[in-house]
Design a protein around this motif. Structure first.
Motif, PDB file in Angstrom:
ATOM      1  N   ALA A   1       0.834  -1.211   0.000  1.00 40.30           N
ATOM      2  CA  ALA A   1       0.000   0.000   0.000  1.00 40.30           C
ATOM      3  C   ALA A   1       0.866   1.257   0.000  1.00 40.30           C
ATOM      4  O   ALA A   1       0.577   2.225  -0.720  1.00 40.30           O
ATOM      5  N   ALA A   2       1.933   1.245   0.797  1.00 37.86           N
ATOM      6  CA  ALA A   2       2.825   2.406   0.847  1.00 37.86           C
ATOM      7  C   ALA A   2       3.509   2.619  -0.506  1.00 37.86           C
ATOM      8  O   ALA A   2       3.600   3.756  -0.998  1.00 37.86           O
TER       9      ALA A   2
ATOM     10  N   ALA B   1       2.424   1.629  -3.486  1.00 41.08           N
ATOM     11  CA  ALA B   1       1.422   2.058  -4.457  1.00 41.08           C
ATOM     12  C   ALA B   1       1.056   3.528  -4.257  1.00 41.08           C
ATOM     13  O   ALA B   1       0.907   4.278  -5.231  1.00 41.08           O
ATOM     14  N   THR B   2       0.934   3.964  -3.009  1.00 42.19           N
ATOM     15  CA  THR B   2       0.577   5.347  -2.718  1.00 42.19           C
ATOM     16  C   THR B   2       1.653   6.305  -3.205  1.00 42.19           C
ATOM     17  O   THR B   2       1.363   7.324  -3.848  1.00 42.19           O
ATOM     18  N   VAL B   3       2.900   5.974  -2.915  1.00 42.23           N
ATOM     19  CA  VAL B   3       4.012   6.853  -3.302  1.00 42.23           C
ATOM     20  C   VAL B   3       4.229   6.831  -4.815  1.00 42.23           C
ATOM     21  O   VAL B   3       4.504   7.864  -5.435  1.00 42.23           O
TER      22      VAL B   3
ATOM     23  N   TRP C   1       2.013   6.018  -7.243  1.00 44.96           N
ATOM     24  CA  TRP C   1       0.817   6.214  -8.053  1.00 44.96           C
ATOM     25  C   TRP C   1       0.970   7.299  -9.125  1.00 44.96           C
ATOM     26  O   TRP C   1       0.561   7.091 -10.269  1.00 44.96           O
TER      27      TRP C   1
ATOM     28  N   VAL D   1       4.192   1.504 -11.156  1.00 40.50           N
ATOM     29  CA  VAL D   1       3.627   1.045  -9.883  1.00 40.50           C
ATOM     30  C   VAL D   1       3.747  -0.468  -9.788  1.00 40.50           C
ATOM     31  O   VAL D   1       4.174  -1.014  -8.757  1.00 40.50           O
TER      32      VAL D   1
END
Length: 188
Positions: free
Chosen positions: A45-46, A48-50, A52, A59
């Motif tokens: 999740a981290a 993917a967030t950074v 994106w 990604v």
């Protein structure tokens, strides 16, 4: 120095090959833990967030690379901690192992007693640990009686504690604290 138990017919001793086998079993079990999966999901999740804003292809590439690095680091850390523990036990006098192709049992001294640890099976469920205990634990009970040594082990699983009580003559529950069931056997 406290006496060590003799080899048990039908088992292999602790050596480089069986040690590597045990390290793999321990690592594989650690990688399957829910806490490891949760950390992997948080890592994904981290990433993917950074990543994106870079687009979907970067990604995906970063997720694959990041998770590969995560699992390699967890595996390397698990192996390093496992090997450090085994080295510490060896420095305390000796480390004896009993291995089959499917299960392991280590014994090391601690405060004049034998501690049974690293009782692992290649896979949980098929009864491989029970098969090893059926051969090794009566042998260890006889060896402990011969040497006049107390035997200790512990588990967090009540069903395993009950199996252990059946598998080693004279073993009894010493106490239960913090979810850990401590079992002891006095020499007969």
């Amino acid at each position: 120095m406290i006496a060590q138990p003799a080899p048990c017919p039908g088992t292999q001793p602790y050596n480089r090959r069986t040690g590597a086998q045990l390290a793999w079993w321990v690592t594989r079990e650690h990688l399957k833990k829910p806490s490891t999966s949760l950390l992997a999901a948080a890592t994904a999740a981290a990433i993917a967030t950074v990543a994106w804003p870079l687009g979907s292809a970067p990604v995906i590439a970063l997720l694959v690379a990041g998770l590969a690095v995560f699992y390699l680091l967890v595996a390397a850390g698990t192996i390093a901690a496992h090997l450090a523990t085994l080295r510490r036990w060896k420095r305390s006098g000796w480390l004896v192992g009993y291995f089959t192709a499917h299960a392991s049992q280590l014994v090391h001294p601690d405060n004049g007693q034998w501690v049974l640890s690293e009782h692992h099976a290649r896979r949980r469920g098929p009864g491989w640990g029970a098969q090893l205990r059926a051969v090794v634990w009566p042998h260890l009970a006889r060896e402990a009686d011969r040497a006049g040594v107390v035997v200790r082990t512990a588990t967090k699983v009540p069903a395993l504690a009950n199996q252990y009580l059946r598998d080693m003559p004279g073993l009894h529950v010493e106490d239960e604290a913090g979810g850990v069931i401590r079992l002891v056997r006095d020499p007969g």
